[in-house]
Design a protein around this motif. Structure first.
Motif, short mmCIF file in Angstrom:
data_model
loop_
_atom_site.label_atom_id
_atom_site.label_comp_id
_atom_site.label_asym_id
_atom_site.label_seq_id
_atom_site.Cartn_x
_atom_site.Cartn_y
_atom_site.Cartn_z
N LEU A 46 0.83 -1.20 0.00
CA LEU A 46 0.00 0.00 0.00
C LEU A 46 0.87 1.26 0.00
N GLU A 47 1.99 1.22 0.72
CA GLU A 47 2.92 2.35 0.71
C GLU A 47 3.52 2.54 -0.68
N GLU A 48 3.88 1.45 -1.33
CA GLU A 48 4.42 1.55 -2.69
C GLU A 48 3.38 2.08 -3.66
N LEU A 49 2.13 1.68 -3.48
CA LEU A 49 1.06 2.20 -4.33
C LEU A 49 0.89 3.69 -4.11
N ARG A 50 0.92 4.13 -2.86
CA ARG A 50 0.81 5.56 -2.57
C ARG A 50 1.97 6.34 -3.19
N GLU A 51 3.18 5.81 -3.08
CA GLU A 51 4.34 6.48 -3.70
C GLU A 51 4.19 6.56 -5.21
N TRP A 52 3.69 5.49 -5.83
CA TRP A 52 3.50 5.50 -7.28
C TRP A 52 2.47 6.55 -7.67
N ILE A 53 1.40 6.64 -6.92
CA ILE A 53 0.35 7.63 -7.21
C ILE A 53 0.92 9.04 -7.10
N GLN A 54 1.74 9.28 -6.08
CA GLN A 54 2.31 10.61 -5.88
C GLN A 54 3.31 10.98 -6.97
N ASN A 88 3.30 9.69 -10.09
CA ASN A 88 2.69 9.59 -11.42
C ASN A 88 1.25 10.09 -11.41
N PRO A 89 1.01 11.31 -10.97
CA PRO A 89 -0.38 11.78 -10.84
C PRO A 89 -1.14 11.91 -12.16
N ASN A 90 -0.42 12.06 -13.26
CA ASN A 90 -1.09 12.25 -14.55
C ASN A 90 -1.13 10.99 -15.40
N ASP A 91 -0.67 9.88 -14.85
CA ASP A 91 -0.70 8.62 -15.58
C ASP A 91 -2.15 8.20 -15.82
N SER A 92 -2.39 7.49 -16.90
CA SER A 92 -3.76 7.08 -17.22
C SER A 92 -4.30 6.07 -16.20
N TYR A 93 -3.42 5.39 -15.48
CA TYR A 93 -3.85 4.43 -14.47
C TYR A 93 -3.98 5.06 -13.08
N ALA A 94 -3.61 6.31 -12.92
CA ALA A 94 -3.64 6.96 -11.62
C ALA A 94 -5.04 6.98 -10.98
N TYR A 131 -6.41 2.30 -3.76
CA TYR A 131 -5.78 2.72 -2.51
C TYR A 131 -6.85 3.11 -1.48
N ASN A 132 -7.75 3.98 -1.90
CA ASN A 132 -8.80 4.44 -0.98
C ASN A 132 -9.70 3.30 -0.54
N GLU A 133 -9.97 2.37 -1.44
CA GLU A 133 -10.79 1.21 -1.11
C GLU A 133 -10.13 0.38 -0.02
N CYS A 134 -8.83 0.19 -0.12
CA CYS A 134 -8.10 -0.58 0.89
C CYS A 134 -8.10 0.15 2.23
N VAL A 135 -7.91 1.46 2.22
CA VAL A 135 -7.93 2.24 3.46
C VAL A 135 -9.30 2.13 4.13
N ARG A 136 -10.37 2.30 3.35
CA ARG A 136 -11.72 2.19 3.92
C ARG A 136 -11.97 0.79 4.47
N THR A 137 -11.51 -0.22 3.77
CA THR A 137 -11.69 -1.60 4.23
C THR A 137 -10.94 -1.83 5.53
N LEU A 138 -9.71 -1.37 5.62
CA LEU A 138 -8.93 -1.55 6.85
C LEU A 138 -9.60 -0.89 8.05
N ARG A 139 -10.25 0.22 7.82
CA ARG A 139 -10.94 0.91 8.91
C ARG A 139 -12.23 0.20 9.30
N ALA A 140 -12.82 -0.55 8.38
CA ALA A 140 -14.11 -1.18 8.62
C ALA A 140 -14.01 -2.59 9.21
N THR A 166 -6.99 8.73 3.07
CA THR A 166 -7.38 8.52 1.69
C THR A 166 -6.74 9.59 0.82
N ILE A 167 -6.67 9.31 -0.47
CA ILE A 167 -6.09 10.24 -1.44
C ILE A 167 -7.24 10.87 -2.22
N GLU A 168 -7.18 12.18 -2.38
CA GLU A 168 -8.22 12.89 -3.14
C GLU A 168 -8.26 12.38 -4.57
N GLU A 169 -9.45 12.10 -5.05
CA GLU A 169 -9.60 11.58 -6.42
C GLU A 169 -9.86 12.67 -7.42
#
Length: 107
Positions: A54-62, A64-70, A77-86, A104-107
């Protein structure tokens, strides 16, 4: 052309060792999947990333913010964070402090 003694010994050891190693790995894998299934049945949800992943995913998002997969990556990422809290018990080795620190990361 006859095989050397070393070749025969190597083949014999391979025939004896490989099934044992494969069986041990299969048993470990099945136990892991059983635990996942148990958690999924009990909680109706399960965390999808380990702390490191999850940390690596967050680093990749930060980085590569303009990547088509971002957008998809942010959603996962946000789905995993919400799941961990639930959920009550995560599958991966998350500490309560690590879960609490996630944002969570702003979409």
């Amino acid at each position: 052309m006859a095989l050397s003694t070393l070749a025969w010994v190597t083949m014999a050891l391979s025939i004896l060792v490989l099934p044992g190693v494969a069986t041990a790995i299969l048993v470990r894998s099945m136990r892991s999947e059983d635990r996942k299934l148990e958690l999924l049945e009990r909680q109706d949800n399960i965390d999808s990333y380990s702390p490191r992943a999850l940390e690596e995913l967050r680093e990749w998002i930060q980085t590569n913010p303009n990547d088509s997969y971002a957008p998809v990556a942010r959603e996962r990422y946000n789905e995993c964070v919400r799941t961990l809290r639930a959920i009550d018990e995560p599958y991966y080795d998350w500490t309560p402090e690590q879960i609490e620190d996630l944002e969570t990361i702003e979409e």
